[in-house]
Motif scaffolding. Structure first.
Motif, short mmCIF file in Angstrom:
data_model
loop_
_atom_site.label_atom_id
_atom_site.label_comp_id
_atom_site.label_asym_id
_atom_site.label_seq_id
_atom_site.Cartn_x
_atom_site.Cartn_y
_atom_site.Cartn_z
N TYR A 102 0.80 -1.22 0.00
CA TYR A 102 0.00 0.00 0.00
C TYR A 102 0.84 1.27 0.00
O TYR A 102 0.36 2.33 0.35
CB TYR A 102 -0.93 0.00 1.21
N THR A 103 2.11 1.18 -0.39
CA THR A 103 2.90 2.40 -0.53
C THR A 103 2.54 3.07 -1.86
O THR A 103 2.10 2.42 -2.80
CB THR A 103 4.40 2.09 -0.49
N SER A 104 2.72 4.38 -1.90
CA SER A 104 2.35 5.12 -3.11
C SER A 104 3.21 4.66 -4.28
O SER A 104 4.36 4.27 -4.13
CB SER A 104 2.51 6.63 -2.88
N THR A 279 -0.71 26.05 9.03
CA THR A 279 0.16 25.02 8.46
C THR A 279 -0.70 24.07 7.63
O THR A 279 -1.65 23.47 8.14
CB THR A 279 0.88 24.23 9.56
N TRP A 280 -0.35 23.97 6.35
CA TRP A 280 -1.10 23.13 5.43
C TRP A 280 -0.42 21.77 5.33
O TRP A 280 0.78 21.68 5.09
CB TRP A 280 -1.16 23.76 4.04
N TYR A 281 -1.20 20.70 5.50
CA TYR A 281 -0.70 19.34 5.30
C TYR A 281 -1.35 18.79 4.03
O TYR A 281 -2.58 18.73 3.93
CB TYR A 281 -1.02 18.45 6.50
N VAL A 282 -0.51 18.41 3.06
CA VAL A 282 -1.02 18.00 1.75
C VAL A 282 -0.28 16.75 1.30
O VAL A 282 0.80 16.43 1.79
CB VAL A 282 -0.82 19.13 0.71
N PRO A 283 -0.85 16.01 0.33
CA PRO A 283 -0.15 14.84 -0.22
C PRO A 283 1.01 15.25 -1.13
O PRO A 283 1.13 16.41 -1.52
CB PRO A 283 -1.25 14.12 -1.03
N ILE A 299 3.43 21.34 4.32
CA ILE A 299 4.16 20.10 4.59
C ILE A 299 3.55 18.99 3.76
O ILE A 299 2.36 18.69 3.89
CB ILE A 299 4.12 19.74 6.09
N GLU A 300 4.35 18.41 2.86
CA GLU A 300 3.89 17.29 2.05
C GLU A 300 4.14 15.98 2.77
O GLU A 300 5.20 15.78 3.38
CB GLU A 300 4.65 17.25 0.71
N LEU A 301 3.17 15.09 2.69
CA LEU A 301 3.31 13.77 3.31
C LEU A 301 3.01 12.68 2.29
O LEU A 301 2.02 12.75 1.57
CB LEU A 301 2.37 13.62 4.51
N ASP A 302 3.86 11.68 2.29
CA ASP A 302 3.62 10.47 1.51
C ASP A 302 2.74 9.54 2.35
O ASP A 302 2.53 9.76 3.54
CB ASP A 302 4.96 9.80 1.18
N TRP A 303 2.23 8.48 1.76
CA TRP A 303 1.51 7.48 2.53
C TRP A 303 2.45 6.85 3.56
O TRP A 303 3.59 6.52 3.26
CB TRP A 303 0.97 6.39 1.62
#
Length: 466
Positions: A102-104, A279-283, A299-303
């Motif tokens: 289930y990783t991107s 603070t924006w958290y986005v993919p 702040i970008e976050l991966d799965w």
């Protein structure tokens, strides 16, 4: 000379038709690119599952072999190597390899759903989309009588004084008005006025997937859209009911969670208004879009990627920190036809000292939610989509229905789940009041506790008990 002759032979009608010819050519090119991308990425996904499943089967074989040798009372030929292999095959590593499923996945410049359940039935599949539009059986049933609509979808004015001071004072039942309620009781399908209030967190739904969540000293906003239509105030489906407020009415926001960049989940007007004050958290891949609008506090976050949010809350004296993690969902992204899947889509898990919250965004159902629950559960409160699901043949891969939302609630091991993404913009074929009705039917059918899965009025603040 020949070129001049050709141009002189063109009539005004030709100039009018030229842009449509160019646009048609570009669309055909993009459709061809998409079909090529689809055929190749299917094999890439299959290869990933074959590899990871092979690892899991190998671990099972090693584990079983070690157990058989131990049961037989025999000494293995290489005891140290066998012990290492058995240790590697045990739960934490099995969980690691399951998570690898289930990783991107990024393929040929686009993000890809790595789930075997996924099928490309969305706006990029022009032929399937046209099939849906040409065969639609729209039974939304939205009344033309405004009073009837207001009665079925009431908009409640939030109590701004309590929302702004929630973190700094003990909420008393005597302070509450009609807009403050607790989660439903076992005998009710909607929130009710409380007799005692000891909330660990609150959630206020503003329509679609936009919620204000208050927990552990922080104010969190999700997938913000306050415009009257999906694309600003001039294009796209119109709101059934107006939002109960504007962005300027909200208490100071600390964190905004954006699950993906579709217009009904990311309102450019809100981005410009809140700017770098939050603070924006986005993919992954979405930070660049924010940067082009002058917003850099992103702040970008991966799965499965985790981030500790330590910025002090502006709404209280609390010095607590939150763990915010990106998590997988089955959906897609794109602001227009040419940037489809250039950025990732994600859900978010927020864990604090006293409560936890799951923001789902949009998703089709797949087994990944069991993995999210295994890693981050139990969840205090989840905001789960329950609308925009008909027809199922076209939308089930990208939008869950109310019954699947109840399944996600169980997979996450959530104490409470609020149904969102309904009653705001009609972009599918189900009756506009079906989502809450079917949600309660599914809760009862699954024998879930009364009040564990519920909906609220727009603008209503729900207190989640400790």
């Amino acid at each position: 000379m020949r070129g001049t002759t050709v141009l002189s032979s063109l009539r005004p009608a030709h100039y009018v038709a030229l842009p449509f010819v160019v646009l048609g050519g570009v669309l055909l090119f993009e459709q061809g690119r998409w079909l090529w991308h689809r055929s190749h990425r299917v094999r890439a996904i299959e290869r990933r599952w074959e590899y990871v499943n092979g690892q899991l089967l190998e671990m099972d074989a090693v584990e079983n072999a070690g157990q058989l040798v131990e049961e037989a009372g025999l000494e293995p030929a290489d005891a140290e190597e066998t012990r290492k292999a058995v240790a590697l095959s045990r739960a934490p590593n099995v969980g690691f390899w399951k998570q690898k499923l289930y990783t991107s996945l990024h393929f040929a410049g686009r993000f890809v759903n790595p789930f075997l359940e996924w099928r490309d039935k969305n706006a990029t599949n022009v032929w399937e989309y046209l099939r849906w539009q040409l065969t639609r059986n729209n039974r939304n049933g939205v009344p033309k009588d405004q009073k009837e609509l207001e009665a079925n979808l009431p908009v409640v004015q939030p109590n701004w004084e309590l929302l702004r001071t929630f973190h700094d004072q003990q909420v008393s039942v005597h302070d509450l008005n009609a807009s403050w309620v607790t989660v439903p009781s076992a005998n009710s399908t909607s929130p009710t006025t409380p007799t005692t209030v000891q909330p660990s967190m609150t959630v206020t739904w503003f329509g679609q997937s936009t919620c204000l969540v208050q927990m552990d000293g922080y104010n969190i906003l999700t997938d913000p859209i306050f415009s009257s239509r999906t694309i600003g105030n001039w294009l796209g489906p119109k709101r059934l009911r107006p939002p109960p407020c504007q962005v300027s009415d909200l208490p100071p926001i600390d964190i905004v969670l954006v699950s993906h960049d579709h217009y009904d989940h990311l309102d450019r007007a809100v981005v410009k208004e809140l700017g770098n004050d939050v603070t924006w958290y986005v993919p992954l891949g979405l930070k660049e879009w924010f940067n082009t609008h002058g917003v850099t506090n992103v702040i970008e976050l991966d799965w499965w990627q985790e981030h500790t949010h330590t910025t002090p809350s502006r709404t209280s004296t609390a010095t607590t920190s939150l763990m915010i993690a990106g998590a997988p969902i089955q959906h897609w992204s794109g602001r227009h036809f040419f940037d489809v899947n250039r950025s990732l889509w994600a859900s978010f898990v927020v864990k604090g000292p006293t409560a936890s919250f799951f923001h789902c965004g949009d998703t089709g159902y797949c087994s990944v939610f069991k993995e999210i629950g295994a890693r981050y559960g139990p969840i205090t409160l989840a905001a789960l989509p329950i609308g925009a699901y008909e027809p199922r043949w076209f939308l089930r891969h990208q939008h869950v229905d109310p019954d699947e939302a109840c399944q996600i609630h169980e997979d996450l091991n959530a104490s409470y789940s609020l149904g969102v993404h309904w009653g705001t913009f009609m972009m599918s074929d189900e009756h506009y009041m079906d989502p809450p009705k079917h949600l309660q039917e599914s809760r009862i059918r699954r024998n879930l506790p009364g009040g564990s899965v519920f909906t609220s009025d727009i603008g209503e603040t729900v207190c989640v008990p400790k």
